[in-house]
Design a protein around this motif. Structure first.
Motif, short mmCIF file in Angstrom:
data_model
loop_
_atom_site.label_atom_id
_atom_site.label_comp_id
_atom_site.label_asym_id
_atom_site.label_seq_id
_atom_site.Cartn_x
_atom_site.Cartn_y
_atom_site.Cartn_z
N CYS A 151 0.83 -1.21 0.00
CA CYS A 151 0.00 0.00 0.00
C CYS A 151 0.86 1.26 0.00
O CYS A 151 0.60 2.21 -0.75
CB CYS A 151 -0.93 0.01 1.21
SG CYS A 151 -2.31 -1.14 1.08
N ASP B 76 -4.14 8.08 3.60
CA ASP B 76 -4.49 6.65 3.62
C ASP B 76 -6.01 6.53 3.52
O ASP B 76 -6.73 6.86 4.44
CB ASP B 76 -3.99 6.03 4.93
CG ASP B 76 -4.13 4.53 4.89
OD1 ASP B 76 -3.40 3.88 5.64
OD2 ASP B 76 -4.94 4.01 4.10
N ASP C 89 -5.33 2.66 -4.25
CA ASP C 89 -6.02 1.57 -3.58
C ASP C 89 -6.20 0.33 -4.47
O ASP C 89 -5.91 -0.78 -4.06
CB ASP C 89 -7.40 2.06 -3.10
CG ASP C 89 -7.57 1.90 -1.61
OD1 ASP C 89 -6.58 1.61 -0.94
OD2 ASP C 89 -8.70 2.06 -1.12
N ALA D 102 -2.78 -1.33 -5.44
CA ALA D 102 -2.19 -2.00 -4.29
C ALA D 102 -2.87 -3.35 -4.04
O ALA D 102 -2.19 -4.36 -3.79
CB ALA D 102 -2.29 -1.12 -3.05
N CYS D 103 -4.19 -3.37 -4.12
CA CYS D 103 -4.91 -4.64 -3.91
C CYS D 103 -4.59 -5.65 -5.00
O CYS D 103 -4.47 -6.85 -4.73
CB CYS D 103 -6.42 -4.37 -3.85
SG CYS D 103 -6.95 -3.60 -2.30
N ARG E 185 -10.25 -6.13 -0.33
CA ARG E 185 -9.17 -6.16 0.65
C ARG E 185 -9.00 -7.56 1.24
O ARG E 185 -9.94 -8.35 1.26
CB ARG E 185 -9.46 -5.17 1.79
CG ARG E 185 -9.62 -3.74 1.31
CD ARG E 185 -9.63 -2.77 2.48
NE ARG E 185 -9.87 -1.43 2.01
CZ ARG E 185 -8.96 -0.66 1.42
NH1 ARG E 185 -7.74 -1.13 1.25
NH2 ARG E 185 -9.25 0.55 1.00
#
Length: 484
Positions: free
Chosen positions: A186, A215, A296, A299-300, A470
């Motif tokens: 992340c 964040d 986001d 990163a996932c 997530r």
């Protein structure tokens, strides 16, 4: 004759209450008419008041997905209905119905209960949440910012940031214990995003000061006050960068000729046919949107791809061989390498299919439409579900098996573009998908080249579908340095 003010006030109150009652009555009649029409859609048995809510656990975001998966499998339908209490939501789970819905000019759901209304507090009305003429104009203006030549300038930045990530992971894994890679990925994705789009050296992998906090996990805070505070923090961060860059360009217009143009430069200088640029508010919204969406989701994607590598060791070795063949003696992934990867890309695509970084998104139709022969009244919440489409037995062969080879050009499943939706499809597909894929390829290629990746057998994680997919409990992996 004296006016009786008490009587006049009483009459006014009665008229007002009568007007409100009439409006409420009309809304109830309209809602009832909508529900009667939607009851014709395929659906699981439900309670007349609670709908399917008893099967949906408020503490588990996966429960809604589980109910939807069961409905798709038992009903064997391309479109079906889920009742959240007394409120109906249409679920799209097949490429044919997705294509129909996507061509019906559905707008982003900004109703009181719509997810995009909640996001507006955080990212404004950028491409992710805007509709109509505003979206069309801004999409056209922003497209040049994602031209191949612009994106190629970011490759060296991505390599540099991933090198920092690998050093961090190597240090964390030095004791031989497994590492939760989720927070590392992340922060790396955020570093890449702000470096490429804003030319800002955030060094989020090293430290995080409160005034630099962006964040996006925190926008889900249970209290509105906390949400507003955090939204203000993140928007203040990007606002200060925009103002500083704007002043730089006004004082030294030639500065943009001395370095590579980034996303913010393009936003500040782009003009439409009438010579009008974007307002400061529009620029701010687009920067926040790109920062959110680019950080986001990517990163996932990287996290779940690493998790899949740890689960499928034989396939990981094929990825490693592909990377070695393409890179040769090079240590960095260059622009010319990106189009030469073969099995690496197949593996990444299968990870995006299997785990679906964006599990679903919501639309609302402004006018009555028809999908698969069913009438969908205006103002209906319509959930377009990539995760369901990716796991539909009528769309993908062996849909619950992880098989990267299905994306081999010679052996891929016979699916149209609407069957694989990591970046959506059609006119409203993700404008930054090439940027994201470049980042994922570079990150995974360098990590596999340096480490053998193994899942920690003592740690269990599961999907947690929210706005992005997530991990429920982090992703712990063993990282063993290769002897290249």
């Amino acid at each position: 004759m004296e006016l009786n003010w008490s009587s006049l006030m009483f009459c006014g109150v009665v008229l007002f209450l009568g007007y409100i009652s009439a409006q409420v009555f009309n809304l109830l009649v309209s809602f009832n008419r909508k529900c009667r029409a939607l009851r014709k859609l395929p659906q699981l048995p439900s309670h007349w008041l609670y709908g399917h809510s008893r099967e949906i656990n408020a503490e588990s975001s996966k429960s809604f997905l589980n109910v939807s998966m069961r409905a798709m499998e038992e009903l064997d339908a391309k479109v079906f209905l889920i009742w959240c209490g007394s409120f109906p939501f249409v679920q799209i789970c097949h490429p044919d119905t997705f294509k129909q819905a996507n061509h019906k000019v559905l707008t982003k759901d900004t109703s009181l209960a719509g997810p995009y209304r909640l996001l507006r507090e955080f990212i404004g009305e950028g491409l992710l949440g805007s509709n109509g003429k505003k979206w069309e104009r801004n999409r056209k203006l922003l497209t040049p910012a994602f031209h191949f030549h612009i994106l190629s300038e970011y490759v060296s930045i991505m390599n540099k940031t991933v090198d920092v990530l690998m050093d961090k992971l190597e240090t964390a894994a030095a004791n031989g214990k497994s590492v939760d890679v989720f927070p590392y990925i992340c922060r790396s994705a955020l570093d890449i995003l702000v470096s490429c789009s804003l030319s800002y050296e955030g060094n989020f992998q090293d430290y995080r000061k409160p005034w630099q906090l962006v964040d996006f996990l925190f926008y889900l805070s249970p209290t509105g006050r906390e949400l507003k505070r955090l939204c203000k923090t993140s928007r203040s961060f990007t606002e200060s960068i925009i103002k500083t860059r704007k002043e730089e360009l006004e004082k030294q217009p030639s500065i943009k000729e001395k370095r590579c143009l980034d996303f913010l430069d393009m936003l500040l200088t782009v003009r439409d046919e009438q010579g009008n640029g974007l307002t400061f508010g529009e620029i701010h919204d687009e920067v926040d949107t790109f920062t959110f969406a680019g950080h986001d989701t990517t990163a996932c994607t990287i996290d779940w791809t690493m998790y899949a590598l740890g689960l499928h060791r034989e396939a990981q070795e094929l990825v490693y061989q592909d990377v070695c063949e393409v890179l040769g003696d090079e240590t960095d992934v260059k622009t010319e390498h990106l189009g030469k990867f073969s099995y690496l890309v197949q593996f990444i695509k299968e990870a995006m299919r299997y785990y679906s970084p964006v599990p679903g998104f919501t639309r609302r139709n402004e006018h009555p439409i028809e999908i698969d022969g069913y009438e969908i009244p205006s103002g209906t919440g319509i959930n377009l579900q990539p995760y369901l489409i990716h796991h539909n037995k009528n769309v993908w062969q062996e849909h619950n098996e992880f098989r990267p080879e299905r994306f081999d050009a010679d052996h891929r499943d016979d699916n149209e573009i609407y069957g694989f939706l990591p970046f959506s499809a059609g006119s409203r597909n993700c404008i930054g998908q090439v940027f994201a894929m470049n980042e994922v390829k570079i990150t995974i290629a360098k990590l596999v080249y340096k480490f053998e990746i193994m899942k920690d057998p003592d740690h269990e994680t599961d999907i947690r579908p929210e706005i992005v997919m997530r991990p429920s409990n982090g992703i712990k992996l063993f990282l063993k340095k290769r002897q290249n």
